[in-house]
Design an enzyme around this catalytic site. Sequence first.
Site, mmCIF file in Angstrom:
data_model
loop_
_atom_site.group_PDB
_atom_site.id
_atom_site.type_symbol
_atom_site.label_atom_id
_atom_site.label_comp_id
_atom_site.label_asym_id
_atom_site.label_seq_id
_atom_site.Cartn_x
_atom_site.Cartn_y
_atom_site.Cartn_z
ATOM 1 N N LYS A 20 0.792 -1.259 -0.031
ATOM 2 C CA LYS A 20 -0.044 0.150 -0.051
ATOM 3 C C LYS A 20 0.904 1.395 -0.138
ATOM 4 O O LYS A 20 2.092 1.063 0.382
ATOM 5 C CB LYS A 20 -1.061 -0.089 1.295
ATOM 6 N N TYR A 60 -12.188 -2.874 -2.445
ATOM 7 C CA TYR A 60 -12.306 -3.234 -0.984
ATOM 8 C C TYR A 60 -14.041 -3.069 -0.795
ATOM 9 O O TYR A 60 -14.501 -2.818 0.245
ATOM 10 C CB TYR A 60 -11.957 -1.834 -0.195
ATOM 11 N N PHE A 68 -14.784 2.886 8.532
ATOM 12 C CA PHE A 68 -13.496 3.214 7.993
ATOM 13 C C PHE A 68 -13.352 3.134 6.539
ATOM 14 O O PHE A 68 -12.463 3.352 5.779
ATOM 15 C CB PHE A 68 -12.339 2.462 8.484
ATOM 16 N N ARG A 96 -0.903 -14.953 3.741
ATOM 17 C CA ARG A 96 -1.577 -14.242 4.742
ATOM 18 C C ARG A 96 -0.808 -14.369 6.263
ATOM 19 O O ARG A 96 -0.935 -13.563 6.889
ATOM 20 C CB ARG A 96 -2.879 -14.598 4.999
ATOM 21 N N THR A 102 -4.479 -8.433 10.675
ATOM 22 C CA THR A 102 -4.792 -7.115 10.167
ATOM 23 C C THR A 102 -4.304 -6.078 11.122
ATOM 24 O O THR A 102 -3.778 -5.081 10.598
ATOM 25 C CB THR A 102 -6.417 -7.197 10.213
ATOM 26 N N ARG A 113 3.658 -7.351 8.833
ATOM 27 C CA ARG A 113 2.967 -6.186 9.812
ATOM 28 C C ARG A 113 3.498 -6.116 11.233
ATOM 29 O O ARG A 113 3.686 -5.094 11.933
ATOM 30 C CB ARG A 113 1.581 -6.479 9.734
ATOM 31 N N ASN A 123 -1.032 -0.580 7.766
ATOM 32 C CA ASN A 123 -0.646 -1.604 7.833
ATOM 33 C C ASN A 123 0.367 -2.210 6.719
ATOM 34 O O ASN A 123 0.450 -3.401 6.577
ATOM 35 C CB ASN A 123 -1.582 -2.732 8.448
ATOM 36 N N HIS A 126 -1.605 -5.629 1.616
ATOM 37 C CA HIS A 126 -2.632 -6.327 1.309
ATOM 38 C C HIS A 126 -2.602 -7.867 0.762
ATOM 39 O O HIS A 126 -1.636 -7.752 0.128
ATOM 40 C CB HIS A 126 -3.569 -5.589 0.365
ATOM 41 N N GLU A 137 -9.618 -10.353 -7.184
ATOM 42 C CA GLU A 137 -8.278 -9.488 -7.076
ATOM 43 C C GLU A 137 -7.388 -9.343 -8.289
ATOM 44 O O GLU A 137 -7.010 -8.419 -8.566
ATOM 45 C CB GLU A 137 -7.762 -9.436 -5.812
HETATM 46 P P1 IDP Z 1 -6.856 -7.430 5.713
HETATM 47 O O1 IDP Z 1 -6.058 -6.398 4.962
HETATM 48 O O2 IDP Z 1 -5.942 -8.316 6.910
HETATM 49 O O3 IDP Z 1 -7.368 -8.591 4.968
HETATM 50 P P2 IDP Z 1 -9.571 -6.547 6.135
HETATM 51 O O4 IDP Z 1 -10.406 -6.757 7.276
HETATM 52 O O5 IDP Z 1 -9.771 -7.033 4.874
HETATM 53 O O6 IDP Z 1 -8.106 -6.732 6.570
HETATM 54 O O7 IDP Z 1 -9.423 -4.898 6.152
HETATM 55 C C1 IDP Z 1 -8.928 -4.317 4.940
HETATM 56 C C2 IDP Z 1 -8.029 -2.928 5.392
HETATM 57 O O8 IDP Z 1 -8.796 -2.141 6.063
HETATM 58 C C3 IDP Z 1 -7.099 -3.302 6.461
HETATM 59 O O9 IDP Z 1 -5.730 -3.785 6.125
HETATM 60 C C4 IDP Z 1 -6.774 -2.213 7.147
HETATM 61 O O10 IDP Z 1 -5.713 -1.293 6.456
HETATM 62 C C5 IDP Z 1 -8.098 -1.453 7.301
HETATM 63 N N1 IDP Z 1 -8.847 -1.743 8.179
HETATM 64 C C6 IDP Z 1 -9.329 -2.915 8.821
HETATM 65 N N2 IDP Z 1 -9.974 -2.564 10.023
HETATM 66 C C7 IDP Z 1 -9.672 -1.151 10.271
HETATM 67 C C8 IDP Z 1 -10.295 -0.435 11.166
HETATM 68 O O11 IDP Z 1 -10.723 -0.839 12.275
HETATM 69 N N3 IDP Z 1 -9.870 0.839 11.408
HETATM 70 C C9 IDP Z 1 -9.217 1.679 10.117
HETATM 71 N N4 IDP Z 1 -8.667 0.374 9.105
HETATM 72 C C10 IDP Z 1 -9.183 -0.817 9.089
HETATM 73 MG MG MG Z 2 -9.197 -8.353 3.628
#
Ligand code: IDP
Ligand code: MG
Length: 162
Positions: A20, A60, A68, A96, A102, A113, A123, A126, A137
């Site tokens: 990212k 997304y 968010f 993963r 996450t 991470r 973080n 992706h 994707e």
């Molecule tokens: P992932 O990237 O580990 O698959 P997802 O739940 O798919 O996690 O969420 C996508 C992205 O959204 C996360 O990588 C993170 O950047 C952002 N995100 C997830 N949860 C939160 C949150 O509670 N606050 C802010 N950003 C979040």
């Molecule tokens: Mg995800």
Amino acid sequence: MLQDQEAHAAEMERTFIAIKPDGVQRGLISEIVSRFERKGYKLVAIKLIVPSKEFAQKHYHDLKERPFFDGLCDFLSSGPVLAMVWEGEGVIKYGRKLIGATDPQKSEPGTIRGDLAVVVGRNIIHGSDGPETAEDEIALWFEPKELVSYTNNAEKWIYGVN
Ligand code: IDP
Ligand code: MG
């Protein structure tokens, strides 16, 4: 013992991985790419692009009800993203694992991470969360002709395939 070529081919899968804008700006491209490369996965596509906000919303789409979502899409489209496809046995699930949880506060040390990020909103990376997501994707980010087919000569040493 050498693994059967057909069994090996049947286990091969591809996943979509993206660094990212925060990871790119922080100079973490080579660090992150090297973790996938050293593990033994094969890079089959890579490009640096700035996605539009509409594109980020598509990527997304599953999260559109989350509070968010808007900020996340603004962020993903705020600068260059390094989009990649990696191939290997079990790469979707294990990719993963390499990435970590996450929320970097909960990611284990040793994960990308866990080692390189601090907060969930930044973080740095992706990774597709399952086979269907991976397929969707890859198709969203890449044209079929951008996926490069080639033989990795290290593969027989990585997999023990004859
Ligand atoms: P992932 O990237 O580990 O698959 P997802 O739940 O798919 O996690 O969420 C996508 C992205 O959204 C996360 O990588 C993170 O950047 C952002 N995100 C997830 N949860 C939160 C949150 O509670 N606050 C802010 N950003 C979040
Ligand atoms: Mg995800």
